[in-house]
Design an enzyme around this catalytic site. Sequence first.
Site, short mmCIF file in Angstrom:
data_model
loop_
_atom_site.label_atom_id
_atom_site.label_comp_id
_atom_site.label_asym_id
_atom_site.label_seq_id
_atom_site.Cartn_x
_atom_site.Cartn_y
_atom_site.Cartn_z
N GLY A 1 37.10 22.10 -42.68
CA GLY A 1 37.10 23.18 -41.70
C GLY A 1 35.70 23.49 -41.20
O GLY A 1 34.72 22.87 -41.60
N GLY B 1 32.79 24.89 -41.58
CA GLY B 1 32.05 25.52 -42.66
C GLY B 1 30.82 26.27 -42.21
O GLY B 1 30.36 27.18 -42.90
N ARG B 2 30.26 25.89 -41.08
CA ARG B 2 29.10 26.61 -40.55
C ARG B 2 29.10 26.65 -39.03
O ARG B 2 28.08 26.89 -38.41
CB ARG B 2 27.81 25.98 -41.05
CG ARG B 2 27.69 24.50 -40.74
CD ARG B 2 26.40 23.94 -41.27
NE ARG B 2 26.37 22.51 -41.08
CZ ARG B 2 25.26 21.81 -40.89
NH1 ARG B 2 24.10 22.43 -40.86
NH2 ARG B 2 25.30 20.52 -40.75
N LYS C 1 26.42 26.74 -34.34
CA LYS C 1 26.35 25.94 -35.57
C LYS C 1 25.18 26.44 -36.40
O LYS C 1 24.03 26.40 -35.95
CB LYS C 1 26.16 24.46 -35.21
CG LYS C 1 26.21 23.53 -36.42
CD LYS C 1 26.19 22.08 -35.98
CE LYS C 1 26.27 21.13 -37.18
NZ LYS C 1 26.31 19.71 -36.75
N ASP D 1 26.11 27.12 -47.53
CA ASP D 1 25.57 28.44 -47.20
C ASP D 1 25.84 28.84 -45.75
O ASP D 1 25.46 29.93 -45.33
CB ASP D 1 24.06 28.48 -47.49
CG ASP D 1 23.26 27.45 -46.70
OD1 ASP D 1 23.81 26.88 -45.73
OD2 ASP D 1 22.09 27.22 -47.04
N ASP E 1 37.24 13.63 -39.68
CA ASP E 1 37.05 15.01 -39.23
C ASP E 1 35.87 15.13 -38.26
O ASP E 1 35.64 16.21 -37.71
CB ASP E 1 36.86 15.95 -40.43
CG ASP E 1 35.69 15.54 -41.31
OD1 ASP E 1 35.80 14.49 -41.95
OD2 ASP E 1 34.67 16.25 -41.35
N ASN E 2 35.14 14.03 -38.04
CA ASN E 2 34.04 14.03 -37.08
C ASN E 2 34.41 13.29 -35.80
O ASN E 2 33.50 12.91 -35.04
CB ASN E 2 32.80 13.38 -37.70
CG ASN E 2 32.19 14.22 -38.81
OD1 ASN E 2 32.43 15.42 -38.89
ND2 ASN E 2 31.41 13.59 -39.66
#
Length: 488
Positions: A87, A89-90, A105, A117, A244-245
């Site tokens: 998902g 994530g950032r 991003k 993080d 996923d990319n």
Amino acid sequence: MAFTLSGDDVCQATLPTPVPDPYWVAFSTSSAKLAGIPLDDNNLPADKAWLEVLSGNQLDAGDHHFSNPIATVYSGHQFGAWAGQLGDGRAILLGDIAGQELQLKGAGKTRFSRMGDGRAVLRSSIREFLASEAMHGLGIPTTRALSIVGSDLPVRRETLETAAVCARIAPSFIRVGHFEHFASLQKHERLKELADLLIQDHYPECLQTKDTYLDLFKRICKRNAKLVAQWQAVGFCHGVLNSDNISVLGLTIDYGPFGFLDQFQIDHICNHSDQGGRYAYHRQPQVMHWNMACLASAMIPLVELQCNESEAQEQLRKALEEFPISYAQAWQSLFRKKLGFTTEQDGDIALLERLLQAMHDSKVDFTNFFRRLGGLKMNAPVDQIEMRDDFVDRNAIDQWFSDYLARLGDEFSNDLVRQNSMNQVNPKYVLRNHLAQVAIELAQKKDFSEVGKLLNILTKPFDEQPEHESYALAPHPNLDSIEVSCSS
């Protein structure tokens, strides 16, 4: 248009996490024009509020109010293995702007951050920003970069670095992984909603066929086959072609450990983390084909809506077999143009393959060789061609040049027309790693001038730009190889 599916199983409302004391690092006027953002005399947003919006510190700028920022869920295969739920994530999708999706991003944690993080660092943000705009300059489909906003907020990677937020735009950020996610959970209604959204906004021509979802799959495959052929033609290595990319719009997305070829090595690996060479230059077409197989598997329930299970599988299998054909056609066409050919002859591909093998054996600079090839005089004696000095096997390359000049003579009576056409497909400037590294090191000292200079050069990659001649040179042989990994 902005992602419009709703529900906690699809996305989560996610506010960006503010950064202290944001400042401009880079800004793309071309992307700003695409997004409809008015600029001041310094080519920065006329409305100062955009600095706060693009840093993740607020949601309002001018007439734009991004009231529902979200992070989306997807799954995928990473380095060939099923990784399960992943998902954004950032990455946080702010919303729609001028028909584009605007995403930040590095703007903080989301529900899908796992152990991350949620931040990005200045180093990787500069690389993504420059690569996105460089690829657009080369005419290769890509997500676009709008800006980099920096902050002195410390972020830990291998060392302590500073934070940055890269704003990027695209018609859609939907990935193969979105389809894989709902298929893996057997959420077929969600899968259909996703496909219908994609068709409505980006593939309306699919509605004109009786096999709507099969046609959607074929069109996604064709776009990505052409995309990877375009990468090969400019010597671009993505570095981490996980499913996923992969964009379902055929866009280059997620610039991490990418690299442009310097010395041509057919098996070049640009990602230091890719120990097995899964994503090496020569394997990119094969891996993209594999990713399309992942998409085919995920779309079986959709195709089954219009036929039975065995028919659906057979239809998708046959459609998947079209990928290498589409790729080969695009690849051959692009490389014929790189050689200056405007017609097809039976021996063209064999001639090209001989050249690439010779370039590999002698580690010839990919970009510079093809650019210099345009300046070759058709009446030049072979033993006076300077480029032959780049090759170890002098006899073999002399024979190649002799055959090549004879082939050019079949089409052209003068050099000028051919040179002009070749210079429109063989760039002089690409984002070499050592150039990006210089810009990064200066930026880490708060000098952002080189980022802006590179941006200006790379948006005109086919122009001569004599004042920037040094930026076209290959890295010095004594320059240490720059290792790029998945860490960002």
